[in-house]
Scaffold this motif. Structure first.
Motif, PDB file in Angstrom:
ATOM      1  N   GLU B 111     -28.572  21.838 105.467  1.00 38.79           N
ATOM      2  CA  GLU B 111     -27.147  21.928 105.122  1.00 38.79           C
ATOM      3  C   GLU B 111     -26.684  23.338 105.477  1.00 38.79           C
ATOM      4  N   VAL B 112     -25.567  23.427 106.176  1.00 38.08           N
ATOM      5  CA  VAL B 112     -25.018  24.750 106.511  1.00 38.08           C
ATOM      6  C   VAL B 112     -23.625  24.879 105.893  1.00 38.08           C
ATOM      7  N   LEU B 239     -28.602  20.424 111.883  1.00 41.11           N
ATOM      8  CA  LEU B 239     -27.696  21.142 110.999  1.00 41.11           C
ATOM      9  C   LEU B 239     -26.555  20.219 110.582  1.00 41.11           C
ATOM     10  N   VAL B 240     -26.298  20.193 109.292  1.00 42.49           N
ATOM     11  CA  VAL B 240     -25.224  19.331 108.782  1.00 42.49           C
ATOM     12  C   VAL B 240     -24.238  20.174 107.979  1.00 42.49           C
ATOM     13  N   TYR B 241     -23.002  20.149 108.405  1.00 45.14           N
ATOM     14  CA  TYR B 241     -21.957  20.798 107.599  1.00 45.14           C
ATOM     15  C   TYR B 241     -21.273  19.681 106.819  1.00 45.14           C
ATOM     16  N   ILE B 262     -21.625  29.122 113.520  1.00 46.07           N
ATOM     17  CA  ILE B 262     -22.719  28.167 113.284  1.00 46.07           C
ATOM     18  C   ILE B 262     -22.876  27.224 114.474  1.00 46.07           C
ATOM     19  N   SER B 263     -21.742  26.714 114.969  1.00 41.97           N
ATOM     20  CA  SER B 263     -21.854  25.782 116.108  1.00 41.97           C
ATOM     21  C   SER B 263     -22.393  26.515 117.341  1.00 41.97           C
ATOM     22  N   TYR B 273     -25.918  19.573 115.735  1.00 37.71           N
ATOM     23  CA  TYR B 273     -25.037  20.087 114.684  1.00 37.71           C
ATOM     24  C   TYR B 273     -24.028  18.999 114.331  1.00 37.71           C
ATOM     25  N   LEU B 274     -24.103  18.511 113.106  1.00 34.41           N
ATOM     26  CA  LEU B 274     -23.207  17.437 112.685  1.00 34.41           C
ATOM     27  C   LEU B 274     -22.186  18.014 111.709  1.00 34.41           C
ATOM     28  N   ASP B 275     -20.955  18.032 112.138  1.00 26.94           N
ATOM     29  CA  ASP B 275     -19.898  18.648 111.324  1.00 26.94           C
ATOM     30  C   ASP B 275     -19.038  17.554 110.685  1.00 26.94           C
TER      31      ASP B 275
END
Lengths: 488, 319
Positions: B111-112, B239-241, B262-263, B273-275
């Motif tokens: 989690e970011v 990475l998941v925001y 972050i991206s 990276y999943l936003d």
């Protein structure tokens, strides 16, 4: 080094052990080195200030003793006092004075160009300065011989148990003790440790626990009602007593284990019936210092009544300033001065009132009412002492009367906790530990708790020690909180 | 003096003989307790986790990713190691301890957000969670870093670390006897059955102009090193925001800078990276209990979305 730290436990064991292991002729050196270490643990550089006043007063003492001419003698004394007060003035009062000059200058449309000093107040400066001053004054008066041994004189100023927060000793009481050969005494060591344990209990279990609540209210009074303010003011009265008398007990106890006798600093002050009595029981070493070195030189009781009242007020004003370079401390001192003067002027009238309403016919009730009134007066003054500034203090004092309407509301709604912004469990614990203190004080009123304790069988005594020790370890608040009086 | 010394030694020995075993019992009890302070640490030290997929992050990981949903979607054993109130460096400390007692995970879902690239914050919430393990060198190091008042007495003097923590002593004793509290989390996760509270309006009242997040260069380096370490360890990190309530956007003045950073780091390291920050969830208070945390309903929807979106990165054998 804080008395309520683990470092101090190690320090105390090592220093006390070495004290008895070393031959007498080396003990002063070891104690002096230990005291330097103790002081330098806070901020090493400030030992230089201490060194400066020690050198000045050491030579001043010798000059005062050797000088036959009274005028020159007085000159030496004044020079020594100026040096001591000068250090206090620079480190404690300079910025306060400068701030006030800036305020006045701004009001008058000027700019104050006097630079601000970016310095920290050395810990316990007022304590050791006053102790050093009492030495030169006593030598000047001929009550004390000048100490020729520089090391012993340094130890008189720096003796670690009372270095940073007193008791402020007199040379007649302490100096000769550093020359005496102390041998180990079992009952004395036990009595010293008992006092240390009780002092630690008062600091860690009572004062620091109460501080959790008082900090919350005093630091943010605008988010609390009258009842919470009143409770915080009561708790702070006990907190400061336990904090400061706890320190004194540890200091006196630590010195006693080695055989040194330090003066008593507190004697159940909240059992006082008048403000005058309160000051004979609270911070005794400072009260008597002001009495001996300021009040009596101003004329004492020998002057006209009006002048006497003025002198009393003046002494308390100075006492307020001694506590801190801030208007809130000056107001606190002035308030006590006013209490005392009014108390003296109305003494006869108050007795008449008590007689008229029949209070004096019931001595216990009479005593209780007087104690309660004295406590309330002292408590209101403490608000100035603890509040961040005078504005906060005034706000809190104005809020106090609303405690009664809040109480009325609580009674009518049968809800005694919802109106107070302090967690009930937290409050309950606070009152429980204060209860322990009061039980001990009640026992003390009848006879010495120490003597009472000594008569008990070993099992009872050890049980009580364990109870205190475990309370400290497992109920104590260990956040390395400084003693309140360190700031002075 | 000898009599005095002997009595002092005796005085100290008597309680120690009682306190040392009592302290050991309380420690052992808490080390097998299901109390929510200790459950994950206990699983971790006992080597009970052995996860294929780990969820890492702060409280936003802890309350957002349901291992039950992931386990049912893939042939994997997942576990949520989210640690409340922590920055990335503290989360990594726990990951390294995890690696000492458990096998290396194949996947990490990290989690970011606000806590990823800021300097370490002192005072871990629920500090008592570390107490039963203070004898462990790594835990002791973390404990000292977190609490400036940490003292050796807490590590070595029996029960002193549980000062003023009587409910924990009680739980330790009960748990030792097999009567400790029941588990409240499933594999580190607990969906929050809460509805929107007023913490966000309090925050807005106290910070009407919002604030700028203090992005820390050292924390950025730690983040990059972490991604590199995963690559070296052959761990697939994603990475998941997770969503936050959309109005919070106005009160973190440099939020777009943070997201870009972050991206950028994800792209630079070739990490997925999943936003989900502008996902439909972010506009309804129904799914949140405060501006940064989804409630149970919201977190389960998010978990299903993540399950769907990470499929390309999961090996076919595990799908």
């Amino acid at each position: 080094m804080l008395f309520n730290s683990q470092e101090f436990i190690v320090f105390f064991i090592v220093v006390t052990g070495l004290f008895f292991l070393l031959p007498h002729k080396y003990r002063w050196a070891m104690l002096l080195a230990a005291s330097c270490f103790f002081y330098m643990f806070f901020k090493p550089v400030y030992i230089l200030i201490l060194g400066f006043t020690i050198v000045i007063d050491y030579y001043a003492g010798i000059l005062l003793e050797n000088e036959p001419d009274k005028k020159r003698k007085k000159k030496f004394l004044v020079m020594s006092l100026i040096a001591n007060i000068g250090v206090l003035a620079v480190f404690k009062y300079y910025n306060f004075l400068n701030d006030n000059i800036t305020g006045i200058a701004t009001y008058l449309g000027y700019t104050n160009r006097i630079p601000y000093l970016n310095i920290l107040l050395p810990i316990g400066l007022s304590f050791h300065t006053f102790q050093a001053m009492s030495y030169t004054i006593e030598v000047y008066r001929g009550h004390q011989k000048a100490e020729r041994h520089f090391g012993i004189y340094s130890l008189y100023v720096m003796f670690y148990p009372q270095l940073v927060a007193g008791p402020i000793e007199r040379p007649q009481n302490v100096l000769h003790q550093f020359h005496e050969k102390m041998s180990f005494s079992y009952p004395r060591a036990v009595s010293g440790l008992q006092l240390m344990l009780w002092g630690m209990f008062k600091k860690v279990v009572i004062a620091d626990r109460l501080a959790v609540v008082t900090d919350m209210v005093f630091d943010d009074p605008y988010h609390h009602g009258g009842m919470a303010t009143l409770i915080a003011a009561v708790l702070f009265s006990f907190q400061i007593f336990c904090d400061f008398s706890g320190y004194s007990d540890i200091a006196i106890g630590a010195a006693r284990v080695m055989g040194f006798r330090l003066m008593k600093n507190f004697d159940r002050p909240y059992s006082s019936r008048t403000i005058g009595e309160f000051w004979r029981r609270w911070h005794i070493s400072l009260s008597t210092w002001f009495r001996d070195y300021l009040y009596i030189p101003l004329g004492g009781n020998r002057v006209k009544p009006a002048r006497r009242q003025f002198n009393l007020f003046f002494v308390f004003l100075v006492s307020g300033l001694w506590h801190g370079a801030d208007w809130k401390f000056i107001i606190w001192g002035a308030l006590h001065g006013v209490y005392l003067v009014i108390g003296n002027l109305t003494e006869h009238r108050r007795l008449q009132i008590r007689n008229a309403i029949g209070l004096t016919r019931i001595p216990a009730a009479d005593r209780l009412v007087q104690q309660l009134i004295t406590f309330i007066l002292v408590m209101v003054a403490w608000i100035f002492f603890r509040a961040p500034d005078t504005n906060h203090a005034m706000y809190m004092i104005k809020k106090l009367p609303s405690a009664f309407s809040e109480l009325g509301q609580m009674v009518s709604t049968h809800s005694f906790t919802s109106g107070i912004s302090i967690a009930p469990m937290r409050l309950l614990l606070c009152f429980a530990v204060m209860g322990v203190l009061e039980v001990v004080h009640m026992l003390q009123r009848r006879q010495s708790v120490v003597l009472l304790f000594q008569k008990q069988p070993l099992l009872v005594r050890w049980g009580a020690y364990y109870l205190l020790l475990f309370s400290i370890l497992y109920l104590g608040v260990f956040s390395n909180r400084e003693f309140i009086y360190f700031q002075f | 003096m000898r009599k005095f010394a002997l009595r002092i030694i005796l005085f100290c020995l008597v309680p120690l003989l009682l306190l040392i075993p009592l302290s050991m019992i309380v420690d052992k009890g808490l080390q097998k307790s299901h109390h929510f302070f200790f459950a994950e640490w206990n699983d971790l030290f006992a080597g009970h986790i052995q996860a294929d997929m780990l969820f890492m992050g702060s409280s936003r990981a802890w309350v957002h990713f349901s291992p039950e949903i992931f386990d049912s979607a893939y042939q994997l054993n997942s576990y949520n190691l989210g640690l409340d109130g922590t920055t990335l460096d503290m989360q990594l400390e726990r990951l390294h301890i995890y690696m000492r007692y458990n096998r290396k995970p194949r996947y990490i879902i990290q989690e970011v957000g606000l806590n990823t690239v800021i300097a370490r914050q002192r005072e871990l919430p629920q500090y008592a969670q570390l107490l039963p393990y203070l004898s462990d060198t790594a835990i002791w190091r973390i404990y000292k870093q977190q609490y400036e008042n940490a003292s050796l007495a807490e590590r070595y003097f029996p029960l002193f670390k549980y000062n003023n923590q009587f409910p924990l002593i009680k739980e330790g004793l009960l748990s030792f006897a097999g009567h400790g509290v029941a588990a409240t989390k499933y594999k580190g996760y607990r969906g929050q059955l809460l509805s929107w509270d007023n913490s966000f309006s309090n925050f807005v009242r106290d910070n009407p102009k919002g604030y700028a997040l203090k992005i820390d260069s050292q924390a950025i380096d730690i983040f990059k090193d972490y991604l590199k370490w995963c690559r070296e360890q052959d761990i697939t990190i994603m990475l998941v925001y997770a969503p936050y309530y959309y109005e919070a956007d106005h009160y973190i003045t440099n939020i777009s800078e943070l997201k870009k950073l972050i991206s950028g780091i994800a792209a630079e390291n070739n990490v997925p990276y999943l936003d989900y920050t502008h996902n439909y969830l972010d506009s309804s208070k129904r799914y949140f209990y405060n501006s940064q945390h989804l409630n149970k309903e919201g977190s389960e929807i998010l978990s299903r979305m993540v399950v769907r979106d990470i499929t390309p990165y999961i090996s076919p054998a595990e799908q």
